[in-house]
Design a protein around this motif. Structure first.
Motif, short mmCIF file in Angstrom:
data_model
loop_
_atom_site.label_atom_id
_atom_site.label_comp_id
_atom_site.label_asym_id
_atom_site.label_seq_id
_atom_site.Cartn_x
_atom_site.Cartn_y
_atom_site.Cartn_z
N ILE A 265 3.02 9.43 -11.76
CA ILE A 265 2.70 10.85 -11.98
C ILE A 265 1.89 11.40 -10.82
CG2 ILE A 265 1.34 12.42 -13.43
CD1 ILE A 265 2.25 10.60 -15.82
N ARG A 266 0.86 10.68 -10.40
CA ARG A 266 0.00 11.17 -9.30
C ARG A 266 0.81 11.31 -8.01
NH1 ARG A 266 -3.20 6.90 -8.64
NH2 ARG A 266 -1.89 6.13 -6.94
N ASN A 267 1.56 10.27 -7.65
CA ASN A 267 2.33 10.33 -6.40
C ASN A 267 3.47 11.33 -6.49
OD1 ASN A 267 0.66 8.36 -5.24
ND2 ASN A 267 1.94 6.70 -6.02
N GLY B 217 0.78 -1.23 0.00
CA GLY B 217 0.00 0.00 0.00
C GLY B 217 0.81 1.28 0.00
N CYS B 218 2.14 1.18 -0.16
CA CYS B 218 2.96 2.39 -0.21
C CYS B 218 2.73 3.12 -1.53
CB CYS B 218 4.44 2.05 -0.08
SG CYS B 218 4.93 1.42 1.54
N ALA B 219 2.66 4.42 -1.45
CA ALA B 219 2.56 5.25 -2.65
C ALA B 219 3.97 5.39 -3.23
CB ALA B 219 1.99 6.61 -2.30
N ILE B 220 4.14 5.00 -4.50
CA ILE B 220 5.45 4.96 -5.14
C ILE B 220 5.57 6.07 -6.17
CG2 ILE B 220 7.06 3.57 -6.50
CD1 ILE B 220 6.48 2.48 -3.67
N ALA B 221 6.70 6.77 -6.15
CA ALA B 221 7.04 7.74 -7.17
C ALA B 221 8.44 7.42 -7.69
CB ALA B 221 6.98 9.16 -6.62
#
Length: 479
Positions: A360-362, A312-316
């Protein structure tokens, strides 16, 4: 008012691709996406502008002999890359980024020039971003401990020949500011440069370089003001082992308990984060920026990005001033991250559309850029145009454009980049600056400045050997 005709246009991970569409924008915002009335010559794939979510806006370090070494010695060569002109150095970095399709970039500023006050230097960097036309987040890095190694460096310094010791001590960071002085400086910088295209953030360099009082002051300030935080975490095996010694309660537990972890936080690397730590990061809403090529260059290891994503980590994705060919090619970097972590055999971590969308979002959330980055009415007009005739060079049969982009796309395929409705790159060059002339000027300035580093270079072999022995023998960080 501006527009672009797209043979294929990636609207976002849920909306997917639209074909033969015309995107129209006005005042920096997309106002419509409609079916094209008639075809135009040439095929174009239009995607949201990319986000370089972790960088330092500096030149390629390999040109300064920083080759085939871990971060712990690589970073000690940083006196060689001190910017001779902060505006020039930043503008070149920004220009190289936009020509590769990047519209937004994180500047974790770790090496000030020392030629002017920090607020003035931040103004110069913001002016460079404005001239290029890129969105930036700016975080002045701060460190108040462990300037040479992750621990007491007295024995290392004592073992150096006196002439070398004097040179090395002169090159160490100046006396660090108090936590409150740093916070006051950040607010001064924010007053000077923050705006629609610039987000000012707090920039602790990393837990090994920041004392507990400093980290706790930054956490409290972020909670009080809402200001975002950008920090390195667990980038190398030596940082992992130092953290385990310095934080017996667990370094990520500590960050959670002091209120440091939150949706305002972006953590670069996390290569040596453990599963339980990834779970805490995920629950906090913090993001992880992975920097695949940098990790390879510095022998830091392979980050557990697919596991972090599953948890569930947000990745960039960040270029970290390196990229595979040290060319700031964020498009190639995106491909490397996607392929490296996409699974084995028939198992897949994400579709190409999902990965492009989340990066892009993160990335925009990490940098404070407005909107989700999708190509939809009401969203910022930030996009990159890909020459699909060159990308699909064989044109034998229809192929999914995103699959082809992730198979072979790089900066050479980018023909135009638009940020906030402004064309910032065209035909491989930024439009707001003369990049080749600036690069020539910067090379000349560095070649002139390198003569003043003869003492440092003569001391380097001795220093590198002493530091290497300290990490592998003294601090308990050996394999």
């Amino acid at each position: 008012m501006g527009h672009v005709h797209a043979t294929s246009l990636f609207c976002g991970p849920e909306q997917g691709l639209k074909h033969d569409a015309v995107l129209t924008h006005e005042g920096g915002v997309i106002v419509s996406i409609e079916a094209a009335a008639k075809p135009e010559p040439g095929r174009r794939l239009v995607i949201p502008a990319l986000v370089n979510a972790h960088d330092h806006a500096r030149p390629a370090a390999s040109s300064f002999g920083s080759l085939n070494m871990p971060l712990e010695t690589w970073i000690l060569r940083s006196p060689l890359i001190t910017p001779p002109d902060p505006y020039l150095t930043a503008a070149i970095s920004f220009g190289r980024n936009v020509r590769a399709g990047t519209g937004t970039m994180m500047v974790h500023y770790t090496k000030p020039s020392g030629r002017m006050g920090m607020a003035d230097e931040a103004r110069a960097i913001a002016r460079a971003a404005g001239d290029v036309g890129i969105r930036i987040a700016f975080a002045l890095a701060v460190r108040d401990q462990n300037p040479l190694v992750y621990g007491d460096a007295a024995e290392i310094l004592a073992g150096l020949p006196p002439v070398h010791r004097a040179v090395i001590e002169q090159g160490l960071p100046p006396s660090p500011p108090s936590p409150q002085a740093y916070l006051d400086l950040i607010e001064e910088i924010a007053t000077a440069i923050a705006g629609p295209m610039v987000d000012v953030q707090l920039g602790p360099a990393g837990v090994q370089w920041c004392s507990r009082p400093l980290l706790e002051a930054i956490a409290a300030h972020s909670a009080r003001t809402g200001r975002r935080i950008h920090m390195h975490l667990l980038e190398t095996v030596y940082q992992r082992r130092w953290a385990d010694q310095a934080f017996p309660e667990g370094v990520v537990h500590y960050l959670r308990d002091i209120g440091f972890l939150s949706e305002r936080v972006t953590l670069a690397h996390c290569i040596h984060a453990r599963p339980g730590e990834l779970d805490m990061i995920a629950r906090s809403g913090a993001r992880i920026v992975t920097n695949f090529s940098s990790n390879l260059h510095l022998h830091s290891g392979l980050a557990p990005i697919s596991d972090a994503h599953r948890r569930g980590c947000a990745i960039a994705v960040g270029v970290d001033g390196v990229a595979l060919d040290e060319d700031d090619d964020a498009l190639r970097e995106m491909r490397l991250v996607q392929m490296a972590h996409d699974g084995i055999g028939f198992e897949r971590t994400w579709s190409r559309a999902e990965f492009l969308g989340l990066a892009i979002r993160n990335g925009r959330r990490a940098t404070g850029a407005p909107g989700a980055g999708w190509l939809q009415p009401g969203e910022p007009a930030d996009y990159a145009v890909i020459d699909y005739d060159r990308l699909d060079r064989d044109a034998i049969m229809p192929v999914d454009p995103l699959d082809l982009l992730f198979a072979r796309g790089n900066a050479s395929h980018v023909t135009e980049v638009v940020v906030a409705g402004r064309i910032v790159a065209r035909a491989g060059l930024p439009t707001g600056i003369d990049l080749p002339a600036m690069e020539a000027d910067l090379r000349a300035a560095y070649r002139k400045a390198i003569d003043a580093q003869s003492g440092f270079l003569s001391a380097w072999t001795v220093l590198e050997g002493a530091v290497s022995r300290w990490y592998t023998e003294t601090c308990g960080c050996g394999a």
